[in-house]
Enzyme design. Structure first.
Site, PDB file in Angstrom:
ATOM      1  N   ALA A   1       9.333  63.356 -42.296  1.00 45.34           N
ATOM      2  CA  ALA A   1      10.611  63.495 -43.470  1.00 45.34           C
ATOM      3  C   ALA A   1       9.943  64.491 -44.763  1.00 45.34           C
ATOM      4  O   ALA A   1      11.012  65.037 -45.317  1.00 45.34           O
ATOM      5  CB  ALA A   1      10.747  62.190 -43.965  1.00 45.34           C
TER       6      ALA A   1
ATOM      7  N   PRO B   1       8.990  67.415 -47.854  1.00 42.72           N
ATOM      8  CA  PRO B   1       8.528  66.647 -49.114  1.00 42.72           C
ATOM      9  C   PRO B   1      10.310  66.337 -48.741  1.00 42.72           C
ATOM     10  O   PRO B   1       9.953  65.638 -50.387  1.00 42.72           O
ATOM     11  CB  PRO B   1       8.414  68.379 -49.876  1.00 42.72           C
ATOM     12  CG  PRO B   1       8.912  69.471 -49.475  1.00 42.72           C
ATOM     13  CD  PRO B   1       8.596  69.410 -47.319  1.00 42.72           C
TER      14      PRO B   1
ATOM     15  N   SER C   1      13.375  67.186 -48.518  1.00 36.79           N
ATOM     16  CA  SER C   1      15.009  67.486 -49.386  1.00 36.79           C
ATOM     17  C   SER C   1      16.207  66.808 -48.192  1.00 36.79           C
ATOM     18  O   SER C   1      16.935  66.619 -48.726  1.00 36.79           O
ATOM     19  CB  SER C   1      15.251  68.342 -49.155  1.00 36.79           C
ATOM     20  OG  SER C   1      14.723  68.778 -48.249  1.00 36.79           O
ATOM     21  N   LYS C   2      15.820  66.141 -47.106  1.00 35.91           N
ATOM     22  CA  LYS C   2      16.522  65.629 -46.358  1.00 35.91           C
ATOM     23  C   LYS C   2      16.359  64.677 -46.033  1.00 35.91           C
ATOM     24  O   LYS C   2      17.619  63.788 -45.824  1.00 35.91           O
ATOM     25  CB  LYS C   2      16.304  66.370 -44.862  1.00 35.91           C
ATOM     26  CG  LYS C   2      16.671  67.822 -44.931  1.00 35.91           C
ATOM     27  CD  LYS C   2      15.853  69.112 -43.547  1.00 35.91           C
ATOM     28  CE  LYS C   2      15.724  70.185 -43.477  1.00 35.91           C
ATOM     29  NZ  LYS C   2      14.617  70.595 -43.606  1.00 35.91           N
TER      30      LYS C   2
ATOM     31  N   ASP D   1       5.411  60.729 -42.365  1.00 38.37           N
ATOM     32  CA  ASP D   1       5.041  61.825 -42.510  1.00 38.37           C
ATOM     33  C   ASP D   1       3.407  61.562 -42.147  1.00 38.37           C
ATOM     34  O   ASP D   1       3.375  60.560 -42.178  1.00 38.37           O
ATOM     35  CB  ASP D   1       5.361  62.730 -43.554  1.00 38.37           C
ATOM     36  CG  ASP D   1       5.163  65.131 -43.489  1.00 38.37           C
ATOM     37  OD1 ASP D   1       6.015  64.517 -42.478  1.00 38.37           O
ATOM     38  OD2 ASP D   1       3.773  64.831 -43.308  1.00 38.37           O
TER      39      ASP D   1
ATOM     40  N   CYS E   1      13.787  75.760 -38.244  1.00 39.40           N
ATOM     41  CA  CYS E   1      14.179  76.747 -39.312  1.00 39.40           C
ATOM     42  C   CYS E   1      13.943  77.910 -38.381  1.00 39.40           C
ATOM     43  O   CYS E   1      13.168  78.608 -38.983  1.00 39.40           O
ATOM     44  CB  CYS E   1      14.122  76.286 -40.716  1.00 39.40           C
ATOM     45  SG  CYS E   1      11.927  76.211 -40.852  1.00 39.40           S
TER      46      CYS E   1
END
Lengths: 176, 304
Positions: free
Chosen positions: B109, B111, B113-114, B132, B232
């Site tokens: 998770a 930092p 954003s999602k 995390d 990504c």
């Protein structure tokens, strides 16, 4: 001792984990722990919020007097790193709301909200003391300002002796 | 040294446009945090204070900022109304599509954003777990969630390959997001280092971790539930190959989903190997298609 049946045992607060707050004083087993009812009443009363705001929330203590608000529920005690958001500092004479909670729930507040002018709002965000017009209570207030056609809370201010002391945490202070 | 991204020339429709896009810097983008604000109010606040921005066509909650704007220095940021986020990284939360009241896990998770985007899509109701394994990154996750006013998040620190349901009464999740750690080739427009330090060993090593994380995520998601896998990066070793491992070893299948931006289907052949036909239901997003970073996203149904 012949009778072990004398109500709930009194335990020490275990500061490294999350413990759900007791609903009322009758259910309290940890000395000095604030109750859910007292925490909700404090917020609703001080800021004139709708009592239903917190209906689905559970409240937790981690550390001495640090109260967290969580929108759901899990088993207590909870060995996790974070649970909802920090909400209130209790176990001291004057309870103190957190910046996060004031920003999240303070928009609906009708009492103890001081609306700052532009320059004052910037100074407050820098962590500085200001001298706003205020004829209300002393103590912890929601400091807010006007933005995009509405009043938005910035953080917590301590109003004493005609002066508003910014309580913005260091990491949230900004020069705008 | 040859550009490592040239290994994907055979996959893209226009290699020259692909490389040209990878060399261009990306604009700053913010996502409106709908727990605290609306797109209309954020636009008004930016206009009042002279912050330059333009809308993103495919998502009205995303705003592209002008070249000299820094999202951290504005009242909307202070109020937690906006979150600085690359626009293509808004894709996995749309694909996972959680609803208020569900039980949702974001297993990698930080930092955040999602995670914060998922919380907003859940209307800050139900159970959202942000996990995390790195303490420093967890502290960033916590402070980002706090600024956004997220109150339905439980933060845990576990190895996602062995995620334990113990704090959650052993009950599985309705939806799980696996936004996997990856070689980040698709972030080259922001961090050219991502490609400069590229090696096949690194790609293959991280693929092992990804298989473990995706496998465990399927196990902790209820039958009929949804898992979204995203990276990504372009490398098939970290994308289709990881999904191939999942469908061969766990009870799950890829399903179709819609996205409001251009993408290519996942691939069924790479190097000497082939992948299942269902990989075509995954989506590959190349930088030249929407002028974004690169991305990969697949949606899985568990136990079906």
């Amino acid at each position: 001792m012949t009778d072990g049946d004398e109500g709930a045992p009194i335990e020490e607060n275990e500061g490294s984990r999350f413990d759900r707050l007791p609903a009322t004083a009758d259910e309290r087993t940890v000395e000095g722990r604030p109750t859910r009812a007292a925490v909700v009443d404090w917020w609703v009363e001080r800021f004139d919020l709708d009592p239903e705001t917190f209906e689905s929330y559970t409240f937790w203590e981690k550390g001495a007097g640090k109260v967290w608000a969580f929108a759901d529920d899990i088993e207590s005690p909870a060995d996790v790193e974070g649970l909802g958001m920090t909400f209130l500092r209790a176990r001291q004479e004057h309870w103190k709301p957190t910046t996060d909670a004031v920003q999240r729930f303070g928009r609906e507040a009708d009492r103890n909200v001081v609306v700052l002018e532009d320059e004052e709002a910037r100074a407050f965000l820098r962590g500085e003391d200001t001298d706003p017009e205020w004829g209300g209570d002393w103590g912890y207030l929601i400091a807010a300002h006007e933005i995009a056609s509405g009043i938005e809370p910035i953080g917590v201010g301590l109003y004493l002796y005609g002066e508003l002391r910014s309580q913005m945490p260091k990491g949230r202070q900004r020069e705008l | 040294m040859e550009d490592p991204l040239s290994r994907y020339d055979s996959l893209v429709d226009d290699p020259a446009a692909f490389h040209a896009a990878c060399d261009r810097p990306l604009p700053s983008v913010v996502r409106v945090n709908e727990i605290k604000a609306t797109p209309r109010r954020v636009r008004q606040a930016f206009e009042e204070t002279g912050v330059e921005f333009e809308p993103v066509e495919w998502h009205d909650g995303l705003l592209r900022l002008g070249d000299d704007e820094s999202p951290g220095n504005s009242w909307p940021f202070v109020h937690g109304w906006v979150y600085g986020q690359e626009e293509v990284s808004a894709v996995p939360a749309l694909a996972l599509d959680p609803v208020p009241g569900e039980r949702v896990l974001d297993c990698c998770a930080a930092p955040g954003s999602k995670t914060t985007q998922l919380a907003a899509r859940m209307d800050d109701r139900g159970l959202l777990v942000g996990n995390d394994n790195n303490l420093g990154r967890l502290s960033a996750l916590r402070s980002n969630a706090e600024r956004c006013g997220v109150s339905n998040l439980v933060v845990t620190r576990q190895d996602a390959r062995n995620f334990s349901l113990k704090p959650f009464s052993g009950e599985r999740f309705d939806r799980t997001l696996v936004d996997a750690p990856c070689s980040c080739e698709g972030t080259v427009r922001k961090n050219p280092d991502a490609v400069e330090s590229w090696s096949l060993d690194h790609v293959e090593g991280i693929a092992g971790v990804q298989k473990g994380v995706l496998g465990r995520s399927i196990e902790v998601t209820r039958s009929g539930g949804t898992v979204v896998y995203s990276t990504c990066t372009f490398a098939p070793e970290e994308n289709e190959s990881v999904l191939q491992h999942a469908i061969e070893n766990y009870d799950c299948r890829l399903v179709e989903f819609d996205l409001p931006l251009r993408s290519d289907p996942g691939i069924t052949e790479w190097a000497d190997g082939t992948f299942d036909e269902s990989m075509r239901r995954a989506k590959r997003i190349y930088p030249h298609q929407n002028d974004t970073g690169g991305f990969f996203c697949a949606k899985l149904e568990v136990g079906a």
